[in-house]
Design a protein around this motif. Structure first.
Motif, mmCIF file in Angstrom:
data_model
loop_
_atom_site.group_PDB
_atom_site.id
_atom_site.type_symbol
_atom_site.label_atom_id
_atom_site.label_comp_id
_atom_site.label_asym_id
_atom_site.label_seq_id
_atom_site.Cartn_x
_atom_site.Cartn_y
_atom_site.Cartn_z
ATOM 1 N N LEU A 33 0.841 -1.194 0.000
ATOM 2 C CA LEU A 33 0.000 0.000 0.000
ATOM 3 C C LEU A 33 0.874 1.241 0.000
ATOM 4 N N GLU A 34 0.611 2.129 -0.958
ATOM 5 C CA GLU A 34 1.309 3.402 -1.036
ATOM 6 C C GLU A 34 0.255 4.495 -1.164
ATOM 7 N N ILE A 35 0.424 5.542 -0.393
ATOM 8 C CA ILE A 35 -0.501 6.674 -0.434
ATOM 9 C C ILE A 35 0.268 7.870 -0.980
ATOM 10 N N LEU A 36 -0.194 8.412 -2.089
ATOM 11 C CA LEU A 36 0.476 9.540 -2.737
ATOM 12 C C LEU A 36 -0.437 10.754 -2.742
ATOM 13 N N LEU A 37 0.062 11.858 -2.215
ATOM 14 C CA LEU A 37 -0.698 13.105 -2.223
ATOM 15 C C LEU A 37 -0.508 13.799 -3.557
ATOM 16 N N ILE A 38 -1.604 14.284 -4.103
ATOM 17 C CA ILE A 38 -1.520 15.000 -5.380
ATOM 18 C C ILE A 38 -1.331 16.496 -5.156
ATOM 19 N N ASP A 39 -1.355 16.924 -3.910
ATOM 20 C CA ASP A 39 -1.178 18.339 -3.584
ATOM 21 C C ASP A 39 0.099 18.881 -4.225
ATOM 22 N N ASN A 40 -0.019 20.025 -4.862
ATOM 23 C CA ASN A 40 1.130 20.736 -5.438
ATOM 24 C C ASN A 40 1.860 19.962 -6.532
ATOM 25 N N ASN A 41 1.192 18.966 -7.116
ATOM 26 C CA ASN A 41 1.771 18.237 -8.237
ATOM 27 C C ASN A 41 0.858 18.487 -9.434
ATOM 28 N N ASP A 42 1.280 19.398 -10.305
ATOM 29 C CA ASP A 42 0.429 19.820 -11.420
ATOM 30 C C ASP A 42 -0.037 18.653 -12.284
ATOM 31 N N GLU A 43 0.855 17.723 -12.558
ATOM 32 C CA GLU A 43 0.514 16.580 -13.410
ATOM 33 C C GLU A 43 -0.573 15.710 -12.763
ATOM 34 N N LEU A 44 -0.390 15.379 -11.483
ATOM 35 C CA LEU A 44 -1.382 14.544 -10.789
ATOM 36 C C LEU A 44 -2.680 15.302 -10.547
ATOM 37 N N GLU A 45 -2.579 16.592 -10.257
ATOM 38 C CA GLU A 45 -3.790 17.411 -10.089
ATOM 39 C C GLU A 45 -4.622 17.404 -11.372
#
Length: 78
Positions: A33-45
């Protein structure tokens, strides 16, 4: 072993619920399990902005917004 990634956002109530549900069965099933925040990541946002949490299993989208534990469990067992 399956690899699960949850794309999340800080302060996201639905994300917290989804992550808690996944963690609740972590001891019963083997998966990473990996949790990735999309905050401040333009590509993921741009990719996931309004759909978080996005639950990925082995790099394929499994679910958006919430976790159906029965469906999730079946997916990680197969």
């Amino acid at each position: 072993m399956k690899n699960v990634i949850v794309y999340s956002r800080s302060g996201c109530h639905l994300c917290e619920i989804a992550i808690d549900r996944i963690k609740s069965i972590k001891s019963d099933y083997e998966f990473n399990l990996e949790i990735l925040l999309i905050d401040n990541n333009d590509e993921l946002e741009k990719k996931f902005g309004e759909q978080v949490p996005v639950i990925m299993i082995d790099n394929k989208i499994h679910d958006y917004w919430k976790v159906d534990l029965e469906r999730f469990t079946n997916a990680i067992k197969s």
